[in-house]
Design a protein around this motif. Structure first.
Motif, mmCIF file in Angstrom:
data_model
loop_
_atom_site.group_PDB
_atom_site.id
_atom_site.type_symbol
_atom_site.label_atom_id
_atom_site.label_comp_id
_atom_site.label_asym_id
_atom_site.label_seq_id
_atom_site.Cartn_x
_atom_site.Cartn_y
_atom_site.Cartn_z
ATOM 1 N N LEU A 19 18.379 -1.355 -9.962
ATOM 2 C CA LEU A 19 18.705 -1.955 -11.070
ATOM 3 C C LEU A 19 18.711 -3.706 -10.531
ATOM 4 C CD1 LEU A 19 21.597 0.227 -12.591
ATOM 5 C CD2 LEU A 19 19.349 -0.178 -13.681
ATOM 6 N N ASN A 20 19.224 -3.968 -9.582
ATOM 7 C CA ASN A 20 19.182 -5.415 -9.333
ATOM 8 C C ASN A 20 17.994 -5.887 -8.982
ATOM 9 O OD1 ASN A 20 22.185 -6.412 -8.739
ATOM 10 N ND2 ASN A 20 22.362 -4.463 -8.465
ATOM 11 N N ILE A 21 16.900 -5.025 -8.419
ATOM 12 C CA ILE A 21 15.630 -5.318 -8.226
ATOM 13 C C ILE A 21 15.043 -5.528 -9.464
ATOM 14 C CG2 ILE A 21 13.418 -4.668 -7.291
ATOM 15 C CD1 ILE A 21 15.311 -5.724 -4.868
ATOM 16 N N LEU A 22 15.118 -4.752 -10.255
ATOM 17 C CA LEU A 22 14.422 -4.778 -11.854
ATOM 18 C C LEU A 22 15.018 -6.109 -12.491
ATOM 19 C CD1 LEU A 22 12.600 -3.301 -13.689
ATOM 20 C CD2 LEU A 22 14.413 -2.122 -14.293
ATOM 21 N N ALA A 23 16.190 -6.436 -12.524
ATOM 22 C CA ALA A 23 16.849 -7.301 -13.190
ATOM 23 C C ALA A 23 16.111 -8.714 -12.550
ATOM 24 C CB ALA A 23 18.347 -7.441 -13.176
ATOM 25 N N TYR A 24 16.211 -8.859 -11.280
ATOM 26 C CA TYR A 24 15.671 -9.957 -10.773
ATOM 27 C C TYR A 24 14.092 -10.143 -11.005
ATOM 28 C CZ TYR A 24 13.615 -12.940 -6.710
ATOM 29 O OH TYR A 24 13.108 -13.745 -6.109
ATOM 30 N N GLN A 25 13.447 -9.076 -11.073
ATOM 31 C CA GLN A 25 11.962 -9.296 -11.229
ATOM 32 C C GLN A 25 11.770 -9.705 -12.777
ATOM 33 O OE1 GLN A 25 8.921 -8.700 -9.837
ATOM 34 N NE2 GLN A 25 9.749 -8.548 -7.603
ATOM 35 N N GLU A 66 1.933 -5.430 -13.089
ATOM 36 C CA GLU A 66 1.776 -3.828 -13.619
ATOM 37 C C GLU A 66 2.912 -3.033 -13.005
ATOM 38 O OE1 GLU A 66 -2.011 -3.472 -12.021
ATOM 39 O OE2 GLU A 66 -3.069 -4.530 -13.482
ATOM 40 N N ASP A 67 3.311 -3.434 -11.758
ATOM 41 C CA ASP A 67 4.395 -2.503 -11.068
ATOM 42 C C ASP A 67 5.702 -2.710 -12.043
ATOM 43 O OD1 ASP A 67 2.783 -1.374 -9.244
ATOM 44 O OD2 ASP A 67 2.999 -2.955 -7.844
ATOM 45 N N LEU A 68 5.916 -3.904 -12.413
ATOM 46 C CA LEU A 68 7.256 -4.042 -13.110
ATOM 47 C C LEU A 68 7.121 -3.323 -14.547
ATOM 48 C CD1 LEU A 68 9.873 -5.935 -13.679
ATOM 49 C CD2 LEU A 68 8.302 -7.761 -14.334
ATOM 50 N N GLN A 69 6.027 -3.409 -15.017
ATOM 51 C CA GLN A 69 5.985 -2.692 -16.366
ATOM 52 C C GLN A 69 6.121 -1.357 -16.261
ATOM 53 O OE1 GLN A 69 2.223 -3.448 -18.566
ATOM 54 N NE2 GLN A 69 1.934 -1.023 -18.782
ATOM 55 N N ASP A 70 5.585 -0.549 -15.073
ATOM 56 C CA ASP A 70 5.837 0.811 -14.798
ATOM 57 C C ASP A 70 6.946 1.147 -14.670
ATOM 58 O OD1 ASP A 70 4.536 3.527 -14.581
ATOM 59 O OD2 ASP A 70 5.023 3.043 -12.417
ATOM 60 N N ALA A 71 7.903 0.273 -13.824
ATOM 61 C CA ALA A 71 9.234 0.630 -13.434
ATOM 62 C C ALA A 71 10.167 0.424 -14.806
ATOM 63 C CB ALA A 71 9.761 -0.427 -12.430
ATOM 64 N N TYR A 72 10.015 -0.597 -15.552
ATOM 65 C CA TYR A 72 10.731 -0.831 -16.842
ATOM 66 C C TYR A 72 10.320 0.299 -17.760
ATOM 67 C CZ TYR A 72 12.796 -3.091 -20.729
ATOM 68 O OH TYR A 72 13.228 -3.474 -22.165
ATOM 69 N N ARG A 73 9.206 0.703 -18.109
ATOM 70 C CA ARG A 73 9.205 1.544 -19.037
ATOM 71 C C ARG A 73 9.263 2.956 -18.381
ATOM 72 N NH1 ARG A 73 3.206 -0.457 -21.341
ATOM 73 N NH2 ARG A 73 4.058 -1.870 -23.191
ATOM 74 N N ASP A 74 8.822 3.462 -17.432
ATOM 75 C CA ASP A 74 8.986 4.638 -17.068
ATOM 76 C C ASP A 74 10.410 5.250 -16.348
ATOM 77 O OD1 ASP A 74 7.174 7.457 -16.764
ATOM 78 O OD2 ASP A 74 8.123 6.970 -14.545
ATOM 79 N N TRP A 75 11.114 4.254 -15.674
ATOM 80 C CA TRP A 75 12.136 4.654 -15.015
ATOM 81 C C TRP A 75 13.139 3.965 -15.709
ATOM 82 C CZ3 TRP A 75 15.991 1.379 -12.560
ATOM 83 C CH2 TRP A 75 16.992 2.146 -12.083
ATOM 84 N N SER A 127 10.843 9.027 -12.098
ATOM 85 C CA SER A 127 11.320 8.899 -10.873
ATOM 86 C C SER A 127 11.846 7.651 -10.407
ATOM 87 C CB SER A 127 10.589 9.375 -9.776
ATOM 88 O OG SER A 127 10.799 9.217 -8.315
ATOM 89 N N PRO A 128 13.112 7.367 -9.664
ATOM 90 C CA PRO A 128 13.289 6.039 -8.995
ATOM 91 C C PRO A 128 12.419 5.469 -8.387
ATOM 92 C CG PRO A 128 14.721 7.845 -8.242
ATOM 93 C CD PRO A 128 13.984 8.292 -9.296
ATOM 94 N N LEU A 129 11.593 6.196 -7.834
ATOM 95 C CA LEU A 129 10.471 5.820 -6.578
ATOM 96 C C LEU A 129 9.399 5.055 -7.398
ATOM 97 C CD1 LEU A 129 9.671 8.991 -4.549
ATOM 98 C CD2 LEU A 129 11.284 7.190 -4.105
ATOM 99 N N ARG A 130 9.256 4.942 -9.043
ATOM 100 C CA ARG A 130 8.406 4.072 -9.718
ATOM 101 C C ARG A 130 9.131 2.626 -9.658
ATOM 102 N NH1 ARG A 130 5.020 6.358 -13.317
ATOM 103 N NH2 ARG A 130 4.809 8.710 -12.762
ATOM 104 N N VAL A 131 10.139 2.391 -8.932
ATOM 105 C CA VAL A 131 10.639 1.024 -8.543
ATOM 106 C C VAL A 131 10.396 0.507 -7.358
ATOM 107 C CG1 VAL A 131 12.730 -0.361 -8.817
ATOM 108 C CG2 VAL A 131 12.849 1.955 -10.284
ATOM 109 N N LEU A 132 10.017 1.483 -6.483
ATOM 110 C CA LEU A 132 9.539 1.035 -4.917
ATOM 111 C C LEU A 132 8.751 -0.103 -4.793
ATOM 112 C CD1 LEU A 132 10.273 2.300 -2.124
ATOM 113 C CD2 LEU A 132 8.276 3.636 -2.148
ATOM 114 N N ASP A 139 0.809 -1.083 0.043
ATOM 115 C CA ASP A 139 -0.003 -0.001 -0.007
ATOM 116 C C ASP A 139 0.688 1.180 -0.137
ATOM 117 O OD1 ASP A 139 -2.108 -1.769 0.087
ATOM 118 O OD2 ASP A 139 -2.296 -1.370 2.146
ATOM 119 N N PHE A 140 1.804 1.339 0.981
ATOM 120 C CA PHE A 140 2.833 2.342 1.226
ATOM 121 C C PHE A 140 3.467 2.363 -0.336
ATOM 122 C CE2 PHE A 140 7.058 3.986 1.503
ATOM 123 C CZ PHE A 140 6.796 5.283 1.936
ATOM 124 N N ALA A 141 3.965 1.559 -0.837
ATOM 125 C CA ALA A 141 5.078 1.570 -1.948
ATOM 126 C C ALA A 141 4.121 2.097 -3.378
ATOM 127 C CB ALA A 141 5.526 0.297 -2.262
#
Length: 379
Positions: free
Chosen positions: A278-284, A254-263, A218-223, A205-207
């Protein structure tokens, strides 16, 4: 300032958190030998560049545990705000480590002193978010009573009263603070762990609120991906119903799509703590069955493989250690990229899917398993 070197192939799991910040590395080395003047000059040059300042102070504070230079500087220049901020943050880092290790020397008086030092630093540097981030560092290990629903930009979530107040002070000074948001995420995780395990999904919820209100690129898109990874490593899905698990998988996608495309594909990807994202995104991406998309992410990571998520991923995948888990995932990404057709229009890696319909209580629900791990231990 280069934050990481994408051309390097050398792997360092749990790397030097200074990354490629040579100035920070030199100041830290000088301080380890008692010379706090290098830290003073470094912070003076950094000024109010808040992302870089907070990152540098965090790295210096973590490295100062067991050393006397932060206190020595505060005593030598008691009227210098930078000295008070550095000393307070270093004390918060020291106390956090003691509490995590369950050191019996820690008592309520030590916590009171640490909180008081951070508040004094905040008064000395009223525009600086760092003292409030130091308090958030403690929020995850100190009791945070007074839990309630809070409203933030037309969305709401549950938070501890004290951590929420400290977070508000930090983001009032720096709304896009990566460190403030991640320390708040950690405080949320620590608080939610004290309740029923399935309530860990409340961590999202917070993230989600933070990411929804972050600026473009923003890098907060990866949160949210950090929260999803925490949930996966905690095996939270095993405690959910089939419909809840399906909902969690779709939300992760959906959150993975947003982080990849927007950030990641955005123009402002670099920030001082970027290797963690970057490491969290690669893992996901690898875990979701998109290893070819992870290939450029691994190239951006370069040598800076971080302990989270790879050390924990090793336990799930059967790899010997986090280094092996990282190498296996990177190899899978390289192999997938090599097989991808060249000179053709790239298909949409995140095709539209039908929204998940909540299960009818009268209908039997089919189980949708979490994506299986593609990480294997290399030969």
């Amino acid at each position: 300032m280069p934050v990481f070197n994408p051309r390097s192939r050398r792997i360092r799991l749990d790397p030097d958190p200074a990354f490629d910040d040579a100035e920070l590395g030199r100041a830290r080395e000088d301080a380890a030998m008692g010379g706090w003047e290098g830290v003073r000059d470094l912070l003076a040059r950094t000024g109010d560049e808040w992302p870089l300042r907070t990152h540098r102070i965090t790295v210096l504070a973590n490295a100062s545990v067991g050393l006397e230079w932060p206190r020595a500087w505060s005593q030598a220049e008691p009227d210098r705000p930078d000295a008070l901020v550095m000393g307070a943050y270093a004390e918060a880092a020291r106390l956090h480590g003691l509490i995590v290790r369950r050191d019996r020397s820690v008592d309520d008086a030590a916590a009171v002193r640490a909180v008081a030092r951070c508040r004094a630093a905040a008064e000395a540097a009223p525009d600086d978010p760092t003292p409030w981030i130091g308090l958030l560092r403690l929020a995850g290990v100190l009791v945070d009573n007074g839990v309630s629903m809070v409203q933030w930009n037309e969305l709401s979530f549950e938070a501890g009263a004290r951590s929420w107040g400290w977070f508000q002070e930090a983001v009032r000074r720096h709304p896009e603070s990566w460190h403030a948001h991640h320390r708040m995420r950690e405080a949320q995780l620590a608080r939610l762990r004290t309740g029923p395990s399935r309530d860990l999904t409340g961590l999202l919820d917070f993230a989600t609120v933070a990411a929804a209100n972050a600026g473009n690129h923003s890098p907060l898109r990866v949160l949210p991906l950090h929260a999803h990874t925490e949930l996966r490593l905690a095996a939270t899905a095993d405690l959910l119903s089939a419909a809840e698990r399906e909902w969690l998988i779709q939300r992760n996608d959906e959150d993975l799509q947003d982080a990849y495309r927007d950030w990641f594909r955005g123009p402002e990807r670099a920030h001082p703590a970027a290797p963690y994202d970057l490491n969290i995104l690669a893992y996901q991406l690898v875990e979701s069955g998109r290893p070819s998309l992870a290939h450029p992410v691994f190239a951006a990571i370069g040598p800076y493989a971080t302990s989270l998520p790879w050390s924990h991923a090793a336990q799930l995948s059967g790899a010997r250690n986090g280094n092996d888990a990282f190498v296996a995932a990177r190899n899978a990404a390289e192999a997938a990229a090599a097989k991808a057709p060249k000179n053709v229009t790239e298909p949409d890696p995140f095709p539209e899917t039908e929204p998940v319909r909540p299960a009818d209580p009268g209908e039997p629900s089919s189980s949708t398993p979490l994506p299986t791990s593609t990480l294997t231990s290399p030969e």
